[in-house]
Design an enzyme around this catalytic site. Structure first.
Site, PDB file in Angstrom:
ATOM      1  N   LYS A   1     -33.931  32.373 -56.508  1.00  0.00           N
ATOM      2  CA  LYS A   1     -34.133  31.273 -55.556  1.00  0.00           C
ATOM      3  C   LYS A   1     -33.672  29.958 -56.153  1.00  0.00           C
ATOM      4  CE  LYS A   1     -38.044  33.095 -52.848  1.00  0.00           C
ATOM      5  NZ  LYS A   1     -38.230  34.421 -53.480  1.00  0.00           N
TER       6      LYS A   1
ATOM      7  N   HIS B   1     -40.643  36.692 -57.068  1.00  0.00           N
ATOM      8  CA  HIS B   1     -40.713  35.875 -55.850  1.00  0.00           C
ATOM      9  C   HIS B   1     -40.379  34.435 -56.227  1.00  0.00           C
ATOM     10  CE1 HIS B   1     -41.609  35.101 -51.726  1.00  0.00           C
ATOM     11  NE2 HIS B   1     -42.571  34.240 -52.020  1.00  0.00           N
TER      12      HIS B   1
ATOM     13  N   GLU C   1     -47.982  34.580 -59.820  1.00  0.00           N
ATOM     14  CA  GLU C   1     -47.111  35.734 -60.007  1.00  0.00           C
ATOM     15  C   GLU C   1     -47.013  36.105 -61.485  1.00  0.00           C
ATOM     16  OE1 GLU C   1     -42.731  37.417 -58.606  1.00  0.00           O
ATOM     17  OE2 GLU C   1     -43.163  35.265 -58.412  1.00  0.00           O
TER      18      GLU C   1
ATOM     19  N   CYS D   1     -42.431  35.308 -45.790  1.00  0.00           N
ATOM     20  CA  CYS D   1     -41.470  35.437 -46.891  1.00  0.00           C
ATOM     21  C   CYS D   1     -41.317  36.861 -47.412  1.00  0.00           C
ATOM     22  CB  CYS D   1     -41.870  34.522 -48.035  1.00  0.00           C
ATOM     23  SG  CYS D   1     -42.216  32.831 -47.519  1.00  0.00           S
TER      24      CYS D   1
ATOM     25  N   HIS E   1     -34.761  29.431 -51.029  1.00  0.00           N
ATOM     26  CA  HIS E   1     -35.711  30.375 -50.448  1.00  0.00           C
ATOM     27  C   HIS E   1     -35.303  30.666 -49.009  1.00  0.00           C
ATOM     28  CE1 HIS E   1     -39.174  32.542 -49.411  1.00  0.00           C
ATOM     29  NE2 HIS E   1     -40.119  31.814 -50.001  1.00  0.00           N
TER      30      HIS E   1
ATOM     31  N   PHE F   1     -46.820  33.900 -47.459  1.00  0.00           N
ATOM     32  CA  PHE F   1     -47.941  33.218 -46.822  1.00  0.00           C
ATOM     33  C   PHE F   1     -48.730  34.234 -46.002  1.00  0.00           C
ATOM     34  CE2 PHE F   1     -46.342  28.529 -46.501  1.00  0.00           C
ATOM     35  CZ  PHE F   1     -46.662  28.344 -47.832  1.00  0.00           C
TER      36      PHE F   1
END
Length: 403
Positions: A326, A294, A305, A162, A331, A390
């Site tokens: 998002k 994010h 976050e 990502c 996403h 990830f």
């Protein structure tokens, strides 16, 4: 060290087929997530996504090109065309040798994989098209952009889940800043909204069945999207000399690795990327007015976050605006940072902060100003764009209003 500016931007995503359409959706807080229209959707548990609608490949490419371009490559080429046209650059001469392309994608030609697995395993075919490999490879989009516009400098693809687009744009920024290149075409794309792509993600149990609600206490997972965002990063002096419009200035970039877990995020890793970007840009925390988060809408990401931002910015965190787009476009995995950079450009250039839509309940673990549900007018001089992937792969970009 040279200054780096953005002189062109292009996109196609669930909110629109152009930058202006995407900005309009951001301003309106419009949701591009809806029911998926893909083959065998009835076999999926997750049936929503940020799908690009009203898209006809034949309106943009001939039959031979469609046979060679996976959907993610098509999206990239369309976004690159917009960005390069806006920049006004012509790479046919010597500039082509001083310019390149760095793009991000997590999965490359997922649609091509899906179609050909079906052909072999489900339909029993013993042969596939001879161009399957060059169509599905992650570097396909970068190669086709370089060939279409004569970009003969560095050309490669970054694949860091990502964070792919942010890593790619960070590399492009560093190449222009160092003087290696005069201009770089950069960004990212993804097109995983097919049966195999969704089915693989279902296994992780991080997907929402109904909506993406970043930072809301009742959030229940992420929603996938698709599309591309592409930009032209250019040497400031080169852009100024030719009178180019500057959309924003890229002033810093940092990366970090959590080195801890393949799926669970780390507050410390995210925070190091944030503070590293501030140091690289020679910024104080109070200089930053907006962060494009994010913000995936998962329980783990959003609280991690939020904690990283709160600790990195200290008392200034209470005065920051931080939103996740998002919630509107989904996403885009490896392409998400590129589309999200548009929200930073809109904040800096137009003074409009894109909202976090779908926000319904306050979460004390996400106690920041997430610009809930409604866009906001505000003058912003500096913003950050976060990407935490990830594998613990983190990348943060800092931008400033073009002067």
């Amino acid at each position: 060290m040279r200054r780096v500016v953005i002189t062109g931007a292009g996109t196609i995503n669930a909110l629109g087929h152009t930058v202006s359409e995407t900005f309009e959706a951001f301003r309106e807080g419009r949701c591009g997530i809806g029911e998926l229209n893909i083959r065998d959707v009835e076999r999926l548990s997750i049936r929503i996504g940020g799908q690009v609608l009203d898209y006809d490949p034949e309106a943009h490419f001939n039959r031979q090109q469609i046979a060679l371009y996976d959907r993610f490559t098509q999206f990239t080429l369309l976004a690159a065309r917009q960005a390069i046209e806006q920049s006004g650059l012509n790479f046919d001469g010597t500039l082509g040798y001083d310019s390149g392309v760095v793009l991000g994608t997590a999965a490359g030609g997922t649609t091509t994989w899906d179609e050909n697995y079906r052909a072999v395993y489900e339909e029993g075919k013993n042969r596939v098209h001879p161009f399957v490999v060059p169509k599905l490879m992650n570097s396909a989009a970068a190669s086709h952009v370089s060939m279409e516009w004569n970009l003969r400098g560095p050309a490669f693809t970054v694949s860091t889940a990502c964070a792919s687009s942010n890593h790619a744009m960070g590399q492009a920024f560093q190449m222009v800043r160092s003087g290696m290149c005069k201009a770089m075409v950069t960004g990212g794309s993804e097109a995983m909204l097919c049966f195999g792509g969704i089915k693989a993600w279902e296994g992780l149990r991080v997907m929402s069945r109904d909506a993406c609600r970043p930072f809301s206490a009742n959030r229940n997972g992420m929603v996938q999207g698709e599309g591309a965002g592409v930009f032209v990063f250019e040497d400031y002096d080169h852009a100024r000399a030719r009178g180019a419009e500057m959309l924003a200035e890229v002033i810093g970039f940092a990366m970090s690795s959590d080195a801890s877990d393949i799926v669970m995020p780390s507050q410390q890793g995210a925070e190091r990327a944030i503070t590293g970007a501030l140091r690289d840009a020679r910024l104080n925390p109070e200089d930053v007015g907006y962060i494009n988060a994010h913000g995936t809408g998962t329980a783990a990401n959003d609280k991690t976050e939020s904690a990283a931002v709160a600790h990195a910015f200290g008392h200034h965190a209470d005065r920051l605006m931080m939103s996740s787009t998002k919630s509107m476009h989904g996403h885009l995995i490896g392409g998400t940072g590129a589309v999200e950079l548009l929200a930073c450009i809109m904040a800096l250039k137009d003074g409009v902060i894109a909202p976090t839509i779908g926000y319904e309940e306050h979460d004390p673990e996400c106690a920041l100003d997430v610009v809930p549900n409604v866009a906001r007018e505000a003058k912003v001089d500096v913003c950050l764009s976060n990407a935490f992937a990830f594998g613990g792969l983190n990348a943060v970009i800092a931008l400033r209003r073009a002067a």
